[in-house]
Design an enzyme around this catalytic site. Sequence first.
Site, PDB file in Angstrom:
ATOM      1  N   PHE A  81       0.875  -1.356   0.209  1.00 37.97           N
ATOM      2  CA  PHE A  81       0.100   0.258  -0.073  1.00 37.97           C
ATOM      3  C   PHE A  81       0.847   1.355  -0.031  1.00 37.97           C
ATOM      4  CE2 PHE A  81      -2.773  -2.966   2.659  1.00 37.97           C
ATOM      5  CZ  PHE A  81      -3.572  -3.443   1.713  1.00 37.97           C
ATOM      6  N   LYS A 104       8.840  -3.920   6.371  1.00 36.30           N
ATOM      7  CA  LYS A 104       9.730  -5.141   6.002  1.00 36.30           C
ATOM      8  C   LYS A 104       9.269  -5.706   4.898  1.00 36.30           C
ATOM      9  CE  LYS A 104      11.144  -5.459  10.896  1.00 36.30           C
ATOM     10  NZ  LYS A 104      11.438  -6.381  11.744  1.00 36.30           N
ATOM     11  N   ALA A 138       5.758  -6.307  17.687  1.00 37.81           N
ATOM     12  CA  ALA A 138       5.052  -5.211  18.371  1.00 37.81           C
ATOM     13  C   ALA A 138       4.289  -5.573  19.540  1.00 37.81           C
ATOM     14  CB  ALA A 138       4.033  -4.737  17.531  1.00 37.81           C
ATOM     15  N   LYS A 189      13.201 -12.996   5.450  1.00 35.51           N
ATOM     16  CA  LYS A 189      12.930 -13.747   6.691  1.00 35.51           C
ATOM     17  C   LYS A 189      11.134 -14.095   6.789  1.00 35.51           C
ATOM     18  CE  LYS A 189      11.473 -10.023   9.134  1.00 35.51           C
ATOM     19  NZ  LYS A 189      10.255  -9.632  10.103  1.00 35.51           N
ATOM     20  N   ARG A 253       2.908 -12.967  12.354  1.00 34.00           N
ATOM     21  CA  ARG A 253       1.658 -13.141  11.530  1.00 34.00           C
ATOM     22  C   ARG A 253       2.098 -13.938  10.144  1.00 34.00           C
ATOM     23  NH1 ARG A 253       1.444  -6.660  10.293  1.00 34.00           N
ATOM     24  NH2 ARG A 253       2.019  -6.942  12.458  1.00 34.00           N
ATOM     25  N   ASN A 254       3.436 -13.967   9.848  1.00 30.74           N
ATOM     26  CA  ASN A 254       3.745 -14.665   8.540  1.00 30.74           C
ATOM     27  C   ASN A 254       3.724 -16.250   8.921  1.00 30.74           C
ATOM     28  OD1 ASN A 254       4.645 -12.587   6.545  1.00 30.74           O
ATOM     29  ND2 ASN A 254       5.612 -12.018   8.033  1.00 30.74           N
TER      30      ASN A 254
END
Length: 326
Positions: A81, A104, A138, A189, A253-254
């Site tokens: 975005f 990232k 975070a 990563k 989250r990945n």
Amino acid sequence: MIGGGSWATAIIKMLSDNFSAKEIYWWMRNADSIAHLQKYKHNPNYLSSVEIRIPEDNISDDIAAIIGKADYIVLNVPAAFLKETLAGISPEQLKGKKVISAIKGIVPDENQIIGEFLNQKYQVPLSDILVISGPCHAEEVALEKLSYLTIASVNVGLAGFFANLLNTRYIKTNVSDDIFGTEYAAVLKNIYAVASGICHGVGYGDNFQAVLISNAIREIKRFVDAVHPISRDIMESAYLGDLLVTAYSQFSRNRTFGNMIGKGYTVKSAQLEMNMVAEGYYAASCMHFINKKYKVDMPISRAVYAILYEKHSPHIEMRLLTEQLS
């Protein structure tokens, strides 16, 4: 600060908890979120436990006004975005600004890391560009768990100055001159964390995960050495540490996204169920095309691309991958 997600909120917390004198401005797209922040001093959608201690007039959805007031611009939106976010901003508006990438990911279509995109599209000199890399989630910043950041720039003095704005009792910072290596490592990563999640989803255990990640750090080294061949220690926390936390953490989250793919979710259904963007999904495609130029041997990255974009079976692709690792 440009962006309203969990990492933006975490960095706002770091900057606020740091004792150096500074004025903090925050751009967010969502007007309802801004109104909630101004009234209740919490981000309603991300890290809602974090108290936001900046003046309500400093929070706005007018990106040109926020950029105009600031000397340092932290870009903190998903890479997919970024072009849309900066669509109304001209190179002249960024002239003389120091621009920090906390993203990232890679800019889709352009297939460029953020530093390259800023330099070529907005004429920001490389000496005015900084990159924030981990290992740092975070969610742990919100809990004030001890975390480390690496700030990279070809201008090491500038990196040191900005690093000092982030230091707190729970944040320690390192400085690097490897702007290209740290940024590409941060992109890669995420792909390997998706791979880690896929392996877990299809039933592989911790023993194989260890082999996967030890091969992943070698892939990172091969690629960053091909792109930017300088002296670097790939075992430093900005490279190996960031890979480990993203591949193994419950907050990744990945990894979560990859685990869902391994369990049989489609890409679309996994994305719909997650509330946050998994940068590794977009990065897998971008790196596939970037590596056509460099031709680095990257079997893990190639396997993730095949699963996500060519719709190969996760079970079959991971089984084939096991024959290529050591």
